[in-house]
Enzyme design. Structure first.
Site, mmCIF file in Angstrom:
data_model
loop_
_atom_site.group_PDB
_atom_site.id
_atom_site.type_symbol
_atom_site.label_atom_id
_atom_site.label_comp_id
_atom_site.label_asym_id
_atom_site.label_seq_id
_atom_site.Cartn_x
_atom_site.Cartn_y
_atom_site.Cartn_z
ATOM 1 N N ASP A 27 0.717 3.960 -14.107
ATOM 2 C CA ASP A 27 0.963 3.865 -13.403
ATOM 3 C C ASP A 27 0.962 1.393 -14.180
ATOM 4 O OD1 ASP A 27 1.247 5.287 -11.919
ATOM 5 O OD2 ASP A 27 0.047 5.410 -10.320
ATOM 6 N N LYS A 132 6.016 9.411 -9.475
ATOM 7 C CA LYS A 132 5.190 10.833 -8.984
ATOM 8 C C LYS A 132 5.011 9.623 -7.881
ATOM 9 C CE LYS A 132 0.780 8.402 -11.072
ATOM 10 N NZ LYS A 132 0.140 7.491 -9.926
ATOM 11 N N CYS A 165 -6.133 6.243 -9.681
ATOM 12 C CA CYS A 165 -4.675 7.089 -10.151
ATOM 13 C C CYS A 165 -5.500 7.855 -11.119
ATOM 14 C CB CYS A 165 -3.305 6.624 -10.464
ATOM 15 S SG CYS A 165 -2.992 5.996 -8.989
HETATM 16 N N1 TIU Z 1 -1.411 3.380 -9.128
HETATM 17 C C1 TIU Z 1 -3.398 3.176 -8.969
HETATM 18 O O1 TIU Z 1 -4.156 3.858 -8.762
HETATM 19 N N2 TIU Z 1 -2.936 3.869 -6.994
HETATM 20 C C2 TIU Z 1 -3.540 2.930 -6.383
HETATM 21 O O2 TIU Z 1 -3.025 2.467 -5.257
HETATM 22 N N3 TIU Z 1 -4.617 2.695 -6.520
HETATM 23 C C3 TIU Z 1 -5.336 1.795 -6.207
HETATM 24 O O3 TIU Z 1 -6.666 1.330 -6.717
HETATM 25 N N4 TIU Z 1 -4.634 0.826 -4.795
#
Ligand code: TIU
Length: 236
Positions: A27, A132, A165
């Site tokens: 991500d 995802k 994530c």
């Molecule tokens: N990719 C991921 O970690 N999504 C989140 O929403 N992370 C947060 O820390 N908010």
């Protein structure tokens, strides 16, 4: 080809068959990394995440050099939000909700500018991109099948955020039998204390979810004089 040695890691060094190892980058999207995206709408200081970019870029370059399978993930939803549970969309009091128009397009929606991966780590041809809807990269995606197809047993995991994530994906991967090595400097959180604890949770209890290493150790292990097995790409 034989493995050439162990990767420095905690709680202990780990021997990896590099031909069965993939780099999994979680991500690294503008929506989390840049002002105006999903991360900032949640009230976070997105500058906290910038520190992970250079270490990931260095490992990514080495992985490309050696032909290692590279997998990028992106969290996001379909434009009609049919894959976004109301419980996720409604949660909290963000300045903009998932699907709302923002400065980088609709927040956390596939195809929008904010959903894309940052330019420094942009995927190249031959790399896998997994879209995802959840925090974990295995949930409702083809990741498991892709890894199986490439004979992957080990994952070098990095990306953002450490405790959300990255941790969720490592837990999913651990239950599916993958050896996970998380790169400490290749992960980041909006909360430095969560980053630290997120890594501790992985390596505690003898490595309950896996190992924690860093970019320098991976670069050493993948350097030509050490990594006699890293040419996984030749078999693909
Ligand atoms: N990719 C991921 O970690 N999504 C989140 O929403 N992370 C947060 O820390 N908010």
């Amino acid at each position: 080809m034989a493995n050439s040695g162990k990767l420095a890691a905690e709680p202990e060094p780990v021997a990896l068959d590099w031909s069965a190892t993939a780099l999994l980058i979680i991500d690294m999207q503008r929506d989390f990394m840049e002002p105006g995206g999903f991360g900032e709408t949640l009230g976070n200081d997105v500058s906290q995440l910038a520190r992970a970019v250079k270490p990931i870029a260095a490992v990514l370059a080495a992985a490309r050099e050696t032909g290692m399978l590279v997998v990028h993930t992106r969290e996001g939803h379909l434009p009609d939000l049919s894959d976004a549970p109301p419980a996720k969309v409604e949660r909290g009091a963000p300045s903009l909700r998932i699907g709302d128009p923002g400065p980088m397009g609709r927040i956390l929606i596939r195809g929008e500018a904010g959903h894309d991966i940052i330019p420094e780590l942009y995927p190249i041809d031959g790399e896998v991109v997994i879209d995802k809807p959840g925090k974990g990269a295995f949930y409702a995606t083809e990741l498991g099948e892709v890894l199986q197809r490439y004979g992957i047993e080990n994952l070098l995991v990095c990306g953002v955020t450490t405790e959300v994530c990255v941790n969720t994906t490592v837990r999913e991967a651990n239950d599916r039998g993958y050896r996970c090595v998380v790169l400490a400097d290749g992960c980041a959180s909006y909360f430095p204390e969560f980053h630290e604890m997120g890594l501790k949770m992985i390596k505690a209890q003898g490595g309950i979810f896996g190992w924690v290493s860093d970019s320098a150790a991976v670069l050493r292990a993948l350097s030509p004089e050490n990594a006699t097995t890293a040419a996984a790409g030749t078999s693909r």
